[in-house]
Scaffold this motif. Structure first.
Motif, PDB file in Angstrom:
ATOM      1  N   ALA A   3      13.447   1.641  -6.607  1.00 29.91           N
ATOM      2  CA  ALA A   3      11.856   1.566  -6.647  1.00 29.91           C
ATOM      3  C   ALA A   3      11.488   0.412  -5.799  1.00 29.91           C
ATOM      4  N   ASN A   4      12.111  -0.862  -5.827  1.00 26.00           N
ATOM      5  CA  ASN A   4      11.859  -1.791  -4.739  1.00 26.00           C
ATOM      6  C   ASN A   4      11.618  -1.321  -3.448  1.00 26.00           C
ATOM      7  N   HIS A   5      12.351  -0.515  -3.016  1.00 28.51           N
ATOM      8  CA  HIS A   5      12.366   0.008  -1.813  1.00 28.51           C
ATOM      9  C   HIS A   5      10.956   0.727  -1.455  1.00 28.51           C
ATOM     10  N   HIS A   6      10.622   1.540  -2.554  1.00 29.70           N
ATOM     11  CA  HIS A   6       9.501   2.465  -2.281  1.00 29.70           C
ATOM     12  C   HIS A   6       8.335   1.467  -2.566  1.00 29.70           C
ATOM     13  N   TYR A   7       8.181   0.439  -3.237  1.00 30.48           N
ATOM     14  CA  TYR A   7       6.860  -0.334  -3.327  1.00 30.48           C
ATOM     15  C   TYR A   7       6.708  -1.112  -1.825  1.00 30.48           C
ATOM     16  N   SER A   8       8.050  -1.718  -1.205  1.00 26.11           N
ATOM     17  CA  SER A   8       7.783  -2.316  -0.096  1.00 26.11           C
ATOM     18  C   SER A   8       7.244  -1.366   1.022  1.00 26.11           C
ATOM     19  N   ILE A   9       7.887  -0.119   1.123  1.00 28.62           N
ATOM     20  CA  ILE A   9       7.240   0.823   2.340  1.00 28.62           C
ATOM     21  C   ILE A   9       5.762   1.185   2.017  1.00 28.62           C
ATOM     22  N   GLN A  10       5.330   1.380   0.620  1.00 25.95           N
ATOM     23  CA  GLN A  10       3.826   1.595   0.158  1.00 25.95           C
ATOM     24  C   GLN A  10       3.071   0.256   0.424  1.00 25.95           C
ATOM     25  N   THR A  11       3.544  -0.978   0.522  1.00 24.93           N
ATOM     26  CA  THR A  11       2.750  -2.119   0.502  1.00 24.93           C
ATOM     27  C   THR A  11       2.770  -2.194   2.089  1.00 24.93           C
ATOM     28  N   SER A  13       2.743   0.060   4.438  1.00 25.94           N
ATOM     29  CA  SER A  13       1.751   0.998   5.070  1.00 25.94           C
ATOM     30  C   SER A  13       0.199   0.604   4.595  1.00 25.94           C
ATOM     31  N   ILE A  14       0.182   0.070   3.495  1.00 23.99           N
ATOM     32  CA  ILE A  14      -1.373  -0.419   3.287  1.00 23.99           C
ATOM     33  C   ILE A  14      -1.578  -1.594   4.118  1.00 23.99           C
ATOM     34  N   VAL A  15      -0.584  -2.504   4.573  1.00 21.15           N
ATOM     35  CA  VAL A  15      -1.040  -3.547   5.367  1.00 21.15           C
ATOM     36  C   VAL A  15      -1.080  -2.905   6.872  1.00 21.15           C
ATOM     37  N   LEU A  16      -0.360  -2.067   7.042  1.00 21.15           N
ATOM     38  CA  LEU A  16      -0.314  -1.382   8.526  1.00 21.15           C
ATOM     39  C   LEU A  16      -1.838  -0.804   8.683  1.00 21.15           C
ATOM     40  N   ALA A  17      -2.129  -0.183   7.548  1.00 23.67           N
ATOM     41  CA  ALA A  17      -3.538   0.766   7.427  1.00 23.67           C
ATOM     42  C   ALA A  17      -4.544  -0.234   7.826  1.00 23.67           C
ATOM     43  N   CYS A  18      -4.728  -1.330   7.052  1.00 27.95           N
ATOM     44  CA  CYS A  18      -5.608  -2.570   7.152  1.00 27.95           C
ATOM     45  C   CYS A  18      -5.848  -3.141   8.430  1.00 27.95           C
ATOM     46  N   ALA A  19      -4.629  -3.420   9.048  1.00 26.38           N
ATOM     47  CA  ALA A  19      -4.647  -3.882  10.324  1.00 26.38           C
ATOM     48  C   ALA A  19      -5.369  -2.965  11.326  1.00 26.38           C
ATOM     49  N   VAL A  20      -4.805  -1.593  11.147  1.00 24.97           N
ATOM     50  CA  VAL A  20      -5.366  -0.666  12.386  1.00 24.97           C
ATOM     51  C   VAL A  20      -7.109  -0.478  12.170  1.00 24.97           C
ATOM     52  N   LEU A  21      -7.523  -0.597  10.925  1.00 26.24           N
ATOM     53  CA  LEU A  21      -8.955  -0.560  10.590  1.00 26.24           C
ATOM     54  C   LEU A  21      -9.700  -1.926  11.170  1.00 26.24           C
ATOM     55  N   ALA A  22      -9.078  -2.936  10.823  1.00 28.18           N
ATOM     56  CA  ALA A  22      -9.392  -4.274  11.375  1.00 28.18           C
ATOM     57  C   ALA A  22      -9.555  -4.417  12.727  1.00 28.18           C
ATOM     58  N   SER A  23      -8.636  -3.576  13.538  1.00 24.01           N
ATOM     59  CA  SER A  23      -8.633  -3.924  14.962  1.00 24.01           C
ATOM     60  C   SER A  23      -9.524  -2.744  15.688  1.00 24.01           C
TER      61      SER A  23
END
Length: 185
Positions: A3-11, A13-23
């Motif tokens: 479960a911890n590994h699943h949440y870290s992948i989700q987190t 992914s969200i951080v990567l999506a935010c960085a792409v949108l910000a750039s």
């Protein structure tokens, strides 16, 4: 997969999506598609070049006030100096400030100096905000329109004629409507 590994992948992914949108550039970024309306801010006394041309050394304070208006700043420490300041702040344009100072010797205008002031036509052109609402219709009537407006209509007799005096005014037709409230029993 834990479960911890699943949440870290989700987190991640969200951080990567935010960085792409910000750039993204402003043309692609949907946040920049809608801009709030910002009001033009006009402060102070606008003085046109036509007003400055009316100033003459030797004018009284009242005459200067009649030409330029009441000064924005009149200091107790500089009683022989009036400062006129005008600021225009508009969305997407650098702030514009104009300053003009008149100097008195007693009650008489001694000298005046300041920024090169725009004419009234130049100032109005600066206020034009690129929004064209269509062509402005002509505000003058043509000769044909004036002649058509002068001609009395055939159905209406002239004011001094016998037909106008003899004919009784037409009575308006009256319409009877039912009462708004029901009759009391």
């Amino acid at each position: 997969m834990s479960a911890n590994h699943h949440y870290s992948i989700q987190t991640a992914s969200i951080v990567l999506a935010c960085a792409v949108l910000a750039s993204c550039s402003s043309a692609i970024n949907p946040v920049n598609w809608v801009t709030p309306y910002k009001v033009d801010v006009i402060q102070g006394n606008f003085i046109s070049s036509e007003q400055v041309e009316q100033l003459r050394p030797g004018m009284s304070r009242d005459q200067v006030r009649a030409v330029l208006g009441t000064p924005l700043m009149a200091s107790l420490f500089h009683a022989d100096r009036w400062d006129y300041v005008f600021t225009l702040k508009r969305q997407g344009v650098d702030s514009q400030t104009y300053k003009y100072t008149v100097f008195f010797n007693g009650d008489q205008l001694e000298r005046f100096a300041g920024d090169a002031m725009p004419s009234e036509a130049e100032f109005i052109a600066k206020l034009d905000n690129k929004r064209k609402l269509g062509k402005v219709p002509p505000l003058e009537a043509t000769e044909e329109q004036l002649k058509a407006a002068e001609k009395p209509s055939a159905a209406k007799p002239a004011a001094g004629s016998a037909a106008a005096v003899a004919a009784p005014p037409a009575s308006p037709q009256t319409t009877v409507y039912p009462p708004l409230e029901s009759p009391k029993q």
